[in-house]
Enzyme design. Structure first.
Site, mmCIF file in Angstrom:
data_model
loop_
_atom_site.group_PDB
_atom_site.id
_atom_site.type_symbol
_atom_site.label_atom_id
_atom_site.label_comp_id
_atom_site.label_asym_id
_atom_site.label_seq_id
_atom_site.Cartn_x
_atom_site.Cartn_y
_atom_site.Cartn_z
ATOM 1 N N ASP A 143 41.418 42.360 45.740
ATOM 2 C CA ASP A 143 42.286 43.335 46.400
ATOM 3 C C ASP A 143 41.640 43.936 47.640
ATOM 4 O OD1 ASP A 143 43.682 43.161 43.742
ATOM 5 O OD2 ASP A 143 44.974 44.523 44.877
ATOM 6 N N ASN A 170 38.711 43.758 42.305
ATOM 7 C CA ASN A 170 39.819 42.966 41.761
ATOM 8 C C ASN A 170 40.215 43.561 40.407
ATOM 9 O OD1 ASN A 170 41.630 40.686 42.024
ATOM 10 N ND2 ASN A 170 40.556 39.794 40.293
ATOM 11 N N LYS A 171 41.240 43.004 39.805
ATOM 12 C CA LYS A 171 41.798 43.503 38.548
ATOM 13 C C LYS A 171 40.704 43.829 37.537
ATOM 14 C CE LYS A 171 45.147 44.265 37.870
ATOM 15 N NZ LYS A 171 45.546 45.690 38.095
ATOM 16 N N ARG A 189 53.767 42.930 43.537
ATOM 17 C CA ARG A 189 52.341 43.230 43.357
ATOM 18 C C ARG A 189 51.482 42.080 43.892
ATOM 19 N NH1 ARG A 189 51.469 39.529 40.405
ATOM 20 N NH2 ARG A 189 49.234 39.943 40.452
ATOM 21 N N GLY A 190 50.131 42.297 43.846
ATOM 22 C CA GLY A 190 49.205 41.303 44.375
ATOM 23 C C GLY A 190 48.942 41.598 45.843
ATOM 24 N N ALA A 191 47.661 41.670 46.212
ATOM 25 C CA ALA A 191 47.307 42.209 47.528
ATOM 26 C C ALA A 191 48.013 41.541 48.717
ATOM 27 C CB ALA A 191 45.791 42.167 47.693
ATOM 28 N N GLN A 215 49.280 40.648 33.403
ATOM 29 C CA GLN A 215 49.696 39.755 34.503
ATOM 30 C C GLN A 215 49.389 38.296 34.153
ATOM 31 O OE1 GLN A 215 48.032 42.612 34.900
ATOM 32 N NE2 GLN A 215 48.538 43.626 36.815
HETATM 33 O O1 MRU Z 1 47.606 45.286 39.893
HETATM 34 P P1 MRU Z 1 47.954 43.969 40.496
HETATM 35 O O2 MRU Z 1 48.724 43.083 39.579
HETATM 36 O O3 MRU Z 1 48.594 44.111 41.848
HETATM 37 O O4 MRU Z 1 46.523 43.282 40.721
HETATM 38 C C1 MRU Z 1 46.471 42.075 41.414
HETATM 39 C C2 MRU Z 1 45.134 41.466 41.435
HETATM 40 O O5 MRU Z 1 44.176 42.001 40.934
HETATM 41 C C3 MRU Z 1 44.998 40.166 42.163
HETATM 42 O O6 MRU Z 1 43.904 39.439 41.674
HETATM 43 C C4 MRU Z 1 44.768 40.407 43.666
HETATM 44 O O7 MRU Z 1 45.677 41.316 44.182
HETATM 45 C C5 MRU Z 1 44.826 39.155 44.428
HETATM 46 S S1 MRU Z 1 46.477 38.511 44.539
HETATM 47 C C6 MRU Z 1 46.408 37.039 45.367
#
Ligand code: MRU
Length: 349
Positions: free
Chosen positions: A237, A247-248, A48-50, A196
């Site tokens: 994201d 973002n989250k 996970r994470g963009a 997370q």
């Molecule tokens: O749902 P997730 O855990 O993939 O969400 C991730 C985030 O919101 C992060 O802040 C974002 O992807 C940036 S990761 C460097």
């Protein structure tokens, strides 16, 4: 630097993934040998994470090419693989960005021998990973300048080594400030409903020996009101052309709170997360996830069965609430539209 945490590794005929669902209690790995397996790992948040999603999507396209027997249908196969990957998590634009880069190589080299197409695709996926590592270093260096000495920094979700090709984005800034000897302390939001922050960021900062304290998401407001937060920094994201940042879920709430309390609210992300085709935040698709993540976190019911649940995974922070956007091209300040365009166009590929 040798990375103490490696979330994804290319093995030639498989992608090794550190399964983030098991953290912090177990360091378990998955070996994905097909695009379907990669899509499943993405959907279920094993990976996970963009930025990391972009990297893993690129390797998934390489995997599809490696299993191609050289017949005529490669272009269609790779396109279908790309469509499947794009559909997994619609908000994280790095997936589409990486898939497009991979398909462009396949298209340009389609008349070459299969062996050459495969090796060029693997090379392109490696470049995407290495560029992200370099972007994280630069984001860390630029962003650390914004972090005051002895700052209490609040962050949300997980944006570190676990979800990039390098030291991280927002956490890369935290890491760089810590390495520079700024004696910072981090408030780690638990980040409901998937935790997370509690599961991953607290673990990762612990590994890096960065002083941190885990807090309930709802504690941020009173910490700010009592002067115990100097800076809020998160990842993104997808960043629209006007500077709106998805973002989250809860990031928008933090930005509103930071604005109310006069605290800088900073986003850190590579330019691969900027999507100039999304003009404003309203153009960003928000992923809706399974309601069970809210009503039964970690499989343990906390609501009466059958309770209706909404579970948007992301929210959008409008540009006026964002003090600065740190990219590998530098710190971008308002007005965002022209400056984000310049930063994005300068990235090349
Ligand atoms: O749902 P997730 O855990 O993939 O969400 C991730 C985030 O919101 C992060 O802040 C974002 O992807 C940036 S990761 C460097």
């Amino acid at each position: 630097m040798t990375r103490p945490i490696v979330p994804v590794e290319w093995r030639g005929d498989a992608i090794d993934i550190l399964d983030q669902r098991a953290l912090p209690f177990e360091e378990r790995h998955l070996s994905c040998r097909t695009v379907d397996e990669v899509c499943d790992a993405i959907r279920t948040l094993a990976v996970r994470g963009a930025p990391l999603l972009g990297i893993v999507a690129a390797y998934a396209i390489a995997l599809e090419a490696v299993s191609w027997n050289g017949d005529e249908g490669v272009a269609d196969r790779l396109r279908l693989a790309g469509d499947a990957l794009r559909a997994t998590r619609p908000t994280a634009v790095n997936i589409a960005w990486a898939v497009d880069r991979m398909l462009k190589v396949a298209e340009a080299e389609r008349s070459e021998a299969p062996e050459r197409v495969r090796s060029l695709l693997v090379r392109q996926a490696r470049s995407i990973e290495e560029e992200d590592a370099r972007a994280c270093e630069a984001i860390g260096a630029f962003g650390a300048e914004l972090v005051p000495e002895e700052a209490n920094v609040l962050t949300h979700c997980n944006t570190g080594m676990l979800c990039t090709g390098g030291i991280g984005t927002a956490q890369g800034v935290i890491y760089a400030a810590h390495q520079a000897g700024k004696r910072i302390h981090v408030w780690v939001d638990e980040t409901r409903p998937v935790w997370q922050g509690a599961r991953l960021t607290a673990w990762e900062l612990g590994r890096l020996e960065i002083p941190r304290t885990l807090i309930a998401d709802g504690a941020a407001a009173s910490l700010m009101a009592s002067g115990r937060v100097d800076l809020v920094i998160t990842g993104a994201d997808r960043i629209a052309a006007d500077g709106s940042a998805a973002n989250k879920i809860e990031t928008y709430g933090l930005a509103v709170l930071a604005h109310h309390h006069g605290i800088p609210f900073v986003i850190a992300a590579p330019t691969s997360t900027i999507d100039l085709d999304s003009e404003t935040g309203a153009d960003i698709a928000i992923e809706e996830r399974d309601g069970a993540e809210v009503s039964a976190p970690a499989g343990r019911p906390v609501a009466e069965p059958g309770t209706p649940v909404a579970n948007p995974a992301f929210d959008v922070t409008p540009p006026e609430l964002i003090s600065a956007i740190v990219t590998e091209r530098g710190v971008v300040e308002k007005p965002y539209p022209s400056r984000l365009r310049t930063a994005t166009e300068a990235r090349g590929a």
